[in-house]
Design a protein around this motif. Structure first.
Motif, PDB file in Angstrom:
ATOM      1  N   LEU A  46       0.805  -1.224   0.000  1.00 28.24           N
ATOM      2  CA  LEU A  46       0.000   0.000   0.000  1.00 28.24           C
ATOM      3  C   LEU A  46       0.837   1.272   0.000  1.00 28.24           C
ATOM      4  CD1 LEU A  46      -2.904  -0.981   2.482  1.00 28.24           C
ATOM      5  CD2 LEU A  46      -2.920  -1.046  -0.001  1.00 28.24           C
ATOM      6  N   GLY A  47       1.842   1.184  -0.926  1.00 24.06           N
ATOM      7  CA  GLY A  47       2.631   2.394  -1.167  1.00 24.06           C
ATOM      8  C   GLY A  47       3.703   2.677  -0.134  1.00 24.06           C
ATOM      9  N   GLN A  48       3.980   1.701   0.793  1.00 23.30           N
ATOM     10  CA  GLN A  48       4.966   1.968   1.827  1.00 23.30           C
ATOM     11  C   GLN A  48       6.360   2.149   1.249  1.00 23.30           C
ATOM     12  OE1 GLN A  48       4.532  -0.544   5.557  1.00 23.30           O
ATOM     13  NE2 GLN A  48       3.022  -1.630   4.140  1.00 23.30           N
ATOM     14  N   PHE A  49       6.546   1.520  -0.032  1.00 24.74           N
ATOM     15  CA  PHE A  49       7.926   1.618  -0.567  1.00 24.74           C
ATOM     16  C   PHE A  49       8.000   2.488  -1.805  1.00 24.74           C
ATOM     17  CE2 PHE A  49       7.510  -2.553   1.439  1.00 24.74           C
ATOM     18  CZ  PHE A  49       8.489  -2.438   2.419  1.00 24.74           C
ATOM     19  N   GLU A  50       6.953   3.226  -2.080  1.00 23.36           N
ATOM     20  CA  GLU A  50       6.934   4.062  -3.290  1.00 23.36           C
ATOM     21  C   GLU A  50       8.062   5.060  -3.268  1.00 23.36           C
ATOM     22  OE1 GLU A  50       3.152   5.918  -3.893  1.00 23.36           O
ATOM     23  OE2 GLU A  50       2.301   4.120  -4.835  1.00 23.36           O
ATOM     24  N   SER A  51       8.542   5.185  -4.478  1.00 27.06           N
ATOM     25  CA  SER A  51       9.643   6.138  -4.586  1.00 27.06           C
ATOM     26  C   SER A  51       9.505   6.884  -5.917  1.00 27.06           C
ATOM     27  CB  SER A  51      10.985   5.372  -4.561  1.00 27.06           C
ATOM     28  OG  SER A  51      12.026   6.264  -4.901  1.00 27.06           O
ATOM     29  N   ASP A  52       9.749   8.119  -5.819  1.00 29.43           N
ATOM     30  CA  ASP A  52       9.677   8.898  -7.065  1.00 29.43           C
ATOM     31  C   ASP A  52      10.859   8.595  -7.988  1.00 29.43           C
ATOM     32  OD1 ASP A  52       7.365  10.061  -6.195  1.00 29.43           O
ATOM     33  OD2 ASP A  52       8.372  11.792  -5.257  1.00 29.43           O
ATOM     34  N   LYS A  53      11.870   8.085  -7.376  1.00 28.99           N
ATOM     35  CA  LYS A  53      13.079   7.852  -8.150  1.00 28.99           C
ATOM     36  C   LYS A  53      13.023   6.535  -8.900  1.00 28.99           C
ATOM     37  CE  LYS A  53      16.016  10.479  -4.987  1.00 28.99           C
ATOM     38  NZ  LYS A  53      17.120  10.408  -4.013  1.00 28.99           N
ATOM     39  N   ASN A  54      12.356   5.601  -8.404  1.00 28.48           N
ATOM     40  CA  ASN A  54      12.334   4.269  -9.021  1.00 28.48           C
ATOM     41  C   ASN A  54      10.910   3.727  -9.053  1.00 28.48           C
ATOM     42  OD1 ASN A  54      12.801   1.727  -9.982  1.00 28.48           O
ATOM     43  ND2 ASN A  54      14.052   1.041  -8.253  1.00 28.48           N
ATOM     44  N   GLU A  55      10.399   3.575 -10.304  1.00 25.85           N
ATOM     45  CA  GLU A  55       9.015   3.064 -10.382  1.00 25.85           C
ATOM     46  C   GLU A  55       8.958   1.605  -9.995  1.00 25.85           C
ATOM     47  OE1 GLU A  55       7.968   3.859 -14.473  1.00 25.85           O
ATOM     48  OE2 GLU A  55       6.936   5.701 -13.902  1.00 25.85           O
ATOM     49  N   ASN A  56      10.038   0.908 -10.321  1.00 25.28           N
ATOM     50  CA  ASN A  56      10.063  -0.518  -9.985  1.00 25.28           C
ATOM     51  C   ASN A  56      10.866  -0.756  -8.721  1.00 25.28           C
ATOM     52  OD1 ASN A  56       8.613  -1.324 -12.280  1.00 25.28           O
ATOM     53  ND2 ASN A  56      10.457  -1.133 -13.532  1.00 25.28           N
ATOM     54  N   VAL A  57      10.423  -0.089  -7.688  1.00 23.65           N
ATOM     55  CA  VAL A  57      11.121  -0.184  -6.395  1.00 23.65           C
ATOM     56  C   VAL A  57      10.986  -1.592  -5.828  1.00 23.65           C
ATOM     57  CG1 VAL A  57       9.160   0.560  -4.945  1.00 23.65           C
ATOM     58  CG2 VAL A  57      11.481   1.043  -4.203  1.00 23.65           C
ATOM     59  N   CYS A  58       9.959  -2.378  -6.447  1.00 26.89           N
ATOM     60  CA  CYS A  58       9.728  -3.741  -5.942  1.00 26.89           C
ATOM     61  C   CYS A  58      10.965  -4.603  -6.111  1.00 26.89           C
ATOM     62  CB  CYS A  58       8.570  -4.377  -6.689  1.00 26.89           C
ATOM     63  SG  CYS A  58       7.018  -3.471  -6.503  1.00 26.89           S
ATOM     64  N   THR A  59      11.653  -4.345  -7.186  1.00 27.27           N
ATOM     65  CA  THR A  59      12.804  -5.179  -7.504  1.00 27.27           C
ATOM     66  C   THR A  59      13.943  -4.996  -6.504  1.00 27.27           C
ATOM     67  OG1 THR A  59      13.630  -3.484  -8.978  1.00 27.27           O
ATOM     68  CG2 THR A  59      12.266  -5.206  -9.964  1.00 27.27           C
ATOM     69  N   ASP A  60      13.814  -3.989  -5.680  1.00 30.44           N
ATOM     70  CA  ASP A  60      14.846  -3.807  -4.652  1.00 30.44           C
ATOM     71  C   ASP A  60      14.772  -4.954  -3.666  1.00 30.44           C
ATOM     72  OD1 ASP A  60      15.593  -1.477  -5.874  1.00 30.44           O
ATOM     73  OD2 ASP A  60      14.520  -0.160  -4.471  1.00 30.44           O
ATOM     74  N   CYS A  61      13.615  -5.510  -3.476  1.00 29.92           N
ATOM     75  CA  CYS A  61      13.458  -6.589  -2.500  1.00 29.92           C
ATOM     76  C   CYS A  61      13.163  -7.919  -3.177  1.00 29.92           C
ATOM     77  CB  CYS A  61      12.294  -6.264  -1.554  1.00 29.92           C
ATOM     78  SG  CYS A  61      12.569  -4.765  -0.559  1.00 29.92           S
ATOM     79  N   HIS A  62      12.279  -7.805  -4.208  1.00 27.85           N
ATOM     80  CA  HIS A  62      11.809  -9.049  -4.841  1.00 27.85           C
ATOM     81  C   HIS A  62      12.584  -9.326  -6.120  1.00 27.85           C
ATOM     82  CE1 HIS A  62       8.313  -9.047  -2.184  1.00 27.85           C
ATOM     83  NE2 HIS A  62       8.133  -7.725  -2.465  1.00 27.85           N
ATOM     84  N   SER A  63      12.710 -10.623  -6.425  1.00 25.73           N
ATOM     85  CA  SER A  63      13.260 -11.039  -7.713  1.00 25.73           C
ATOM     86  C   SER A  63      12.102 -11.524  -8.572  1.00 25.73           C
ATOM     87  CB  SER A  63      14.299 -12.167  -7.513  1.00 25.73           C
ATOM     88  OG  SER A  63      13.636 -13.365  -7.150  1.00 25.73           O
ATOM     89  N   PHE A  64      12.425 -11.935  -9.822  1.00 26.58           N
ATOM     90  CA  PHE A  64      11.347 -12.402 -10.726  1.00 26.58           C
ATOM     91  C   PHE A  64      11.018 -13.879 -10.527  1.00 26.58           C
ATOM     92  CE2 PHE A  64      13.201  -8.788 -13.100  1.00 26.58           C
ATOM     93  CZ  PHE A  64      12.041  -8.019 -13.257  1.00 26.58           C
ATOM     94  N   GLU A  65      11.761 -14.475  -9.547  1.00 21.10           N
ATOM     95  CA  GLU A  65      11.567 -15.907  -9.354  1.00 21.10           C
ATOM     96  C   GLU A  65      10.338 -16.185  -8.522  1.00 21.10           C
ATOM     97  OE1 GLU A  65      13.235 -18.182 -10.941  1.00 21.10           O
ATOM     98  OE2 GLU A  65      14.528 -16.637 -11.850  1.00 21.10           O
ATOM     99  N   ASN A  66      10.157 -15.399  -7.501  1.00 22.16           N
ATOM    100  CA  ASN A  66       9.000 -15.565  -6.634  1.00 22.16           C
ATOM    101  C   ASN A  66       8.841 -14.279  -5.840  1.00 22.16           C
ATOM    102  OD1 ASN A  66      10.804 -15.723  -4.300  1.00 22.16           O
ATOM    103  ND2 ASN A  66      11.280 -17.801  -5.022  1.00 22.16           N
ATOM    104  N   TRP A  67       7.822 -14.321  -4.963  1.00 22.50           N
ATOM    105  CA  TRP A  67       7.567 -13.084  -4.218  1.00 22.50           C
ATOM    106  C   TRP A  67       8.420 -12.982  -2.925  1.00 22.50           C
ATOM    107  CZ3 TRP A  67       5.728  -8.980  -6.122  1.00 22.50           C
ATOM    108  CH2 TRP A  67       4.843  -9.012  -7.218  1.00 22.50           C
ATOM    109  N   GLN A  68       9.186 -13.990  -2.705  1.00 22.12           N
ATOM    110  CA  GLN A  68      10.055 -13.900  -1.527  1.00 22.12           C
ATOM    111  C   GLN A  68      11.035 -12.753  -1.750  1.00 22.12           C
ATOM    112  OE1 GLN A  68       9.678 -15.703   1.309  1.00 22.12           O
ATOM    113  NE2 GLN A  68       7.885 -16.630   0.235  1.00 22.12           N
ATOM    114  N   PRO A  69      11.152 -11.940  -0.659  1.00 22.48           N
ATOM    115  CA  PRO A  69      12.060 -10.791  -0.812  1.00 22.48           C
ATOM    116  C   PRO A  69      13.529 -11.227  -0.704  1.00 22.48           C
ATOM    117  CG  PRO A  69      11.000 -10.714   1.336  1.00 22.48           C
ATOM    118  CD  PRO A  69      10.455 -11.894   0.674  1.00 22.48           C
ATOM    119  N   SER A  70      13.842 -11.985  -1.668  1.00 23.80           N
ATOM    120  CA  SER A  70      15.187 -12.564  -1.619  1.00 23.80           C
ATOM    121  C   SER A  70      16.303 -11.517  -1.724  1.00 23.80           C
ATOM    122  CB  SER A  70      15.301 -13.598  -2.758  1.00 23.80           C
ATOM    123  OG  SER A  70      15.041 -12.985  -3.977  1.00 23.80           O
ATOM    124  N   LYS A  71      15.942 -10.482  -2.288  1.00 27.34           N
ATOM    125  CA  LYS A  71      16.975  -9.453  -2.481  1.00 27.34           C
ATOM    126  C   LYS A  71      17.052  -8.472  -1.299  1.00 27.34           C
ATOM    127  CE  LYS A  71      17.131  -7.668  -6.616  1.00 27.34           C
ATOM    128  NZ  LYS A  71      16.579  -6.985  -7.839  1.00 27.34           N
TER     129      LYS A  71
END
Lengths: 287, 529
Positions: free
Chosen positions: B456-481
């Motif tokens: 719910l927008g806790q990690f939104e960043s104006d600098k990076n639209e795909n801020v999800c990739t900072d934590c998640h990989s494309f393999e699964n939703w585990q925040p492996s990163k």
């Protein structure tokens, strides 16, 4: 034969001859005027051709008439036994009638087609007829008695005297007139030595006499002579002058009449001979 | 008297001497020219008989032709009216050389008396028309020139036989004296060839041709071959229908064809297939003898395709597509289709022709465009960039087999499919259920464009639209990163052993419960109280 009977006799002959000619001429004019090569196609051919019903009849009738006319006259003239039958003059007139009318019929019998031997007969006939007319004229130029007998010179002289006496006594003419009448014949007709010259003079004699007599009549009338008397005088004077004139050419007329006989008769004989041959030929060939 | 005889003899001799011939003395006239040879005394009895005029026998002794005619009862001279007359009644003689021995009245002459009654046209003819030497057979009479003898009663005596003897001598069997034509006496119905139908109206010369016979042009009437129609008529079928024309034609009219017996198969255009059921008039109109063109189908058929298959002015062979049995279905097979510039492949093989070629209820085949969108609707519209449809062709993604089988190198988009993304169906990302459309241009390539932000927008960043990739990989939703060490509060000690939920409690953001990961207060008391 009384003068009246004679006149009727002559008139009848004349009428028959002329009417025969006219009737045949008028009746057949169309045919006779048609060329010979066309005639057979004419309706009249069967009648008018020489061998036709009428033509043949005309030939026979004409021949008979000529035969009778010639033979009867010759017989009357030459056979003494017949002298008592009529006057020779009347027989001559009958002869003339038959031998004029007969040739007329023969003329129409020929249909005016003249050829062959029979033409000799025809032309002989023509010669006979013409010579007959001439002979008749010569015949009349020779003074004759009432019966037709030829007057001898004595009878002529007596007749001349009778006429002179008649002029003097019956009409009581003066000498001058008598002399003038006597001199008229000399004035009219001068004597010639030629027979034929006299013939031609004779032809004009009557005319000349008539002329002189007319002048005489005028003179008579001028002399207060009644016309009826003047006519009688002129008639006697004419008879006298004619007789005087004919006396002047009497010798020549006698000569001519002799010649005429040796001309007229042979032609007549020729005509009859050829005619007989013609008849024989017709009978043989039956044209 | 003696003198008279001399003179008479002289005259007679002179007259006779003028006659050159004795004969002429007896002849009543010259004979006509015809008899001039009989002139002369010696000849008289050649004609005449003594006492019997000119008997007929004499005439007939010379005129043997007349004698023969009388003997045979022929001619004018045999008429009783004539025989009752003598010859000379009509032919009299001795009328001169130029006499017409025969004067002929042509106007009034009764020709009936000759035994040959003039009727019809003969009545108006002049005598010379018939009575001329060329019509006389007898040589002796012929020499005479002008004669009325010598003609025979038969027509050929005067008339030349234009049939040159081919029809016999009895001209009157066909012709009449009223006129050579019409030939009233001839009844063709009595001839071997009875005229029927149109033959009755045909001019004779159409069948009866003129031929040279003995050097003459002769119209031939006999011996004409008529057992087959070809004797006169040209076989326009050139023998293809046999010799018996009557099996189809009758004599009334060539065009009245008896169809029951007509075999169209013998023509240059045998009727096959549907043509056998077509009415004659459909092709021939009212005239069955008309010869419609038949080299091209379009000679009869209208070009349904309106020139689509016309090269120049010639329509290509319809049979390439159509059969004679029916206009449709077409026999333009797939194999044929595959030989053209647009071979049918894949799903096109199973596609009804109508799908491509029936447009607005009209078949259209000749297509100038064969691109996909010439048939197919560009389903993607603005959603698909043209750079992915070079030449308006869809093959960059699709193939002929199926629309659903897409082969696309997603790397070209700059959004490489990695991990789970590579295993997803396209529609997982590109199909919009609501619009029932595939979306391409509308898919931005951000995580958020496909995935819901459970944080719910806790990690939104104006600098990076795909801020999800900072934590998640494309393999699964585990925040492996994700590494807590890289946060503002690195885990150390016991903290490193704790469960996440000990610290990250469920909270509410925008009235939605959510694990609160973004903690700003790192004071110990904030957790340890």
């Amino acid at each position: 034969m009384s003068p009246l009977t004679h006149r009727i006799y002559i008139t009848l002959f004349f009428v028959i001859a002329i009417s025969s000619f006219l009737l045949l001429a008028i009746n057949g004019f169309g045919y006779y005027s048609t060329p010979l090569t066309e005639r057979p196609f004419s309706d009249l051919h069967s009648a008018l051709k020489p061998s036709g019903t009428l033509g043949h009849f005309l030939g026979i009738a004409g021949s008979i008439m000529m035969g009778v006319g010639v033979s009867s006259y010759m017989l009357r003239k030459r056979v003494r036994a017949l002298f008592k039958f009529g006057t020779l003059k009347n027989w001559l007139e009958f002869h003339i009638f038959l031998c004029v009318t007969g040739p007329v019929l023969v003329l129409f019998h020929t249909a005016f087609k003249f050829g062959g031997i029979v033409s000799i007969s025809f032309w002989s006939m023509t010669a006979v007829v013409l010579s007959g007319i001439a002979g008749r004229f010569i015949y009349t130029q020779i003074p004759r008695s009432v019966k037709g007998n030829e007057l001898d010179i004595t009878e002529i002289k007596r007749l001349q005297n009778e006429l002179s006496e008649k002029l003097k006594e019956d009409y009581n003419l003066d000498e001058k007139v008598i002399d003038k009448i006597d001199s008229l014949s000399s004035k009219i007709l001068t004597q010639s030595n030629s027979t034929f010259t006299d013939f031609f003079k004779a032809l004009g004699l009557k005319l000349k006499v008539n002329g002189e007599i007319n002048r005489l009549k005028t003179e008579l009338l001028q002399k207060q002579i009644p016309e009826s008397l003047a006519i009688q005088i002129c008639s006697t004077a004419k008879e006298k002058v004619m007789l005087d004139g004919r006396v002047k050419i009497l010798k020549s007329m006698h000569a001519l009449f002799r010649y005429w006989h040796i001309f007229h008769l042979p032609f007549a004989i020729t005509m009859f001979v050829i005619m007989i041959i013609h008849i024989i030929a017709v009978l043989i060939f039956s044209f | 008297m003696k003198n008279n005889l001399y003179l008479w003899s002289l005259i007679l001799s002179l007259v006779l001497s003028f006659q050159t011939e004795l004969y002429s003395q007896f002849s009543p006239g010259d004979l006509s020219n015809a008899h001039s040879n009989l002139e002369g005394m010696s000849n008289c009895f050649k004609c005449h008989t003594a006492g019997d005029k000119v008997p007929n026998s004499k005439c007939l002794d010379c005129h043997t032709q007349i004698q023969n005619l009388q003997n045979n009862g022929r001619g004018y001279h045999s008429n009783s009216e004539v025989t009752s007359k003598n010859c000379i009644t009509c032919h009299s003689e001795h009328h001169g050389r130029n006499f017409q021995l025969i004067r002929f009245d042509s106007k009034n002459f009764d020709h009936n008396k000759t035994g040959y009654k003039l009727t019809g046209k003969h009545e108006s003819l002049k005598c010379e028309s018939c009575h001329q030497s060329k019509n006389i057979a007898n040589a002796d009479l012929k020499k005479k020139g002008k004669t009325f003898l010598g003609l025979e009663k038969n027509c050929a005596s005067c008339h030349s036989d234009i049939h040159s003897g081919t029809l016999g001598k009895e001209c009157q069997n066909c012709h009449s004296v009223e006129g050579f034509v019409p030939v009233k006496g001839f009844d063709h119905n009595k001839a071997a060839f009875v005229l029927t139908g149109a033959h009755k109206r045909v001019d004779c010369s159409k069948c009866h041709r003129t031929e040279k016979i003995n050097g003459k042009d002769v119209k031939v009437f006999k011996g004409i071959s008529f057992f087959s129609c070809q004797s006169c008529h040209k076989d326009i079928h050139e023998g293809k229908f046999g010799a018996d024309c009557t099996s189809c034609h009758n004599t009334e009219s060539f065009s009245q064809v008896r169809m029951a017996n007509f075999d169209h198969g013998k023509t240059a255009f045998p009727l096959l297939g549907a043509h056998t059921k077509v009415k004659c008039s459909s092709c021939h109109g009212d005239n069955l003898l008309s010869k419609p063109k038949h080299e091209l189908c379009t000679d009869c058929h209208s070009d349904y395709h309106s020139g689509e298959f016309t090269e120049g002015e010639i329509v290509k062979n319809c049979a390439e597509c159509h059969s004679i049995n029916s206009f449709s279905p077409s026999n333009f097979t797939i194999e044929k289709h595959n030989k053209i510039r647009f071979p049918l492949l894949g799903a096109h093989l199973a596609t009804p022709c109508t799908n491509c070629h029936l447009q607005e209820e009209k078949w259209k085949f000749k297509k100038t465009e064969i691109s996909c969108i010439s048939c197919h609707t560009d389903f993607h519209g603005e959603e698909l960039s043209k750079k992915y449809m070079p030449g308006d062709e869809c093959q960059a993604c699709h193939n002929n087999m199926s629309w659903n089988t897409v082969k696309f190198d997603h790397n070209l988009t700059g959004f490489n499919l990695l991990g789970v993304h590579s295993k997803l169906e396209c529609k997982s990302c590109h199909f919009n259920q609501e619009s029932n459309k595939f979306l391409f241009a509308s898919v931005s390539g951000t995580c958020k464009s496909c995935h819901n932000d459970v944080h719910l927008g806790q990690f939104e960043s104006d600098k990076n639209e795909n801020v999800c990739t900072d934590c998640h990989s494309f393999e699964n939703w585990q925040p492996s990163k994700f590494s807590h060490q890289n946060t503002k509060f690195p885990l150390t000690g016991a903290h490193s052993k704790l469960e996440c939920s000990k610290c990250h409690k469920t909270g509410k953001i925008e009235n939605k419960e959510v694990v609160i990961y973004k903690i700003e207060n790192f004071l110990c008391a904030s957790c340890h109280y």
